[in-house]
Design a protein around this motif. Structure first.
Motif: not given
Length: 213
Positions: A22-24, A68-69, A153-154, A167-168
């Motif tokens: 997710m960061a990528q 977004q982050s 929310d994401q 994803v996890r």
């Protein structure tokens, strides 16, 4: 300095193949906000951080499937060990909340001992990721002491899309490949208080959250 920070963190996540996919994703899509707050606890830094997070929430498109982050970086702070970082992280979150005049997000608990706890700012729940160069977890060894704010929310959006577990599992598999173990603090929301996960430090059953509301 901001542009340099963006380049440094972009290299850390993308060039070094960070295990969090997710960061990528947010870095590769340029859906990342990185701000410099110099040091923990200095005059004006908490006020600026609160204002920046309020602006971030105001401009965030909650109907979008893009993620977004927001990363707050404290490049002038020296962290010597995980215990020290845990204290300054929660002190920063406590100070931030003291300035916030919005109610706690009603979808989550404000009690850090509760399994449904999540940090709230400006009325919105966030999953907080503390990172610093001295972390025992390789995936948390950021170039500088940092706090990533990820809207809750994401994660709910991932569940709605039916991809959360995939994803996890991919992130955990990649973390296993990087370090040979999965961070024992990582649990799904509702299994244990996520407050234990924020600093990245391993905690025991008697751990007490150093959060002051």
């Amino acid at each position: 300095m901001k542009r340099n920070l963006e380049k440094i963190y972009d290299d850390w996540i993308l060039a070094e193949d960070h295990p969090c996919i997710m960061a990528q994703t947010v870095f590769s899509q340029k859906n990342i906000i990185i701000e410099n707050y110099k040091r923990f606890g200095i005059s004006g830094s908490t006020e600026k951080l609160l204002k920046d997070l309020e602006n971030y929430i105001e401009n965030y498109d909650f109907s979008s499937n893009e993620f977004q982050s927001f990363i707050a970086v404290f490049p002038e702070s020296e962290i010597h060990n995980e215990d020290e970082f845990e204290l300054v992280l929660w002190k920063q979150l406590s100070d931030l909340k003291k300035l916030d005049n919005r109610p706690w997000d009603p979808s989550v608990s404000r009690n850090p001992e509760d399994v449904n706890f999540s940090f709230s700012i400006a009325g919105r729940a966030f999953y907080v990721v503390g990172m610093h160069p001295e972390s025992s977890r390789i995936s948390r060894r950021s170039p500088y002491p940092s706090i990533a704010f990820n809207l809750h929310d994401q994660f709910e959006k991932l569940r709605e899309m039916g991809v959360y577990q995939n994803v996890r599992n991919k992130i955990r598999d990649r973390d296993m490949g990087l370090q040979g173990s999965i961070n024992p603090m990582l649990e799904d929301f509702g299994e244990n208080s996520e407050a234990r996960q924020y600093s990245g430090k391993s905690t025991d059953k008697d751990w007490t959250c150093p959060f002051h509301q």
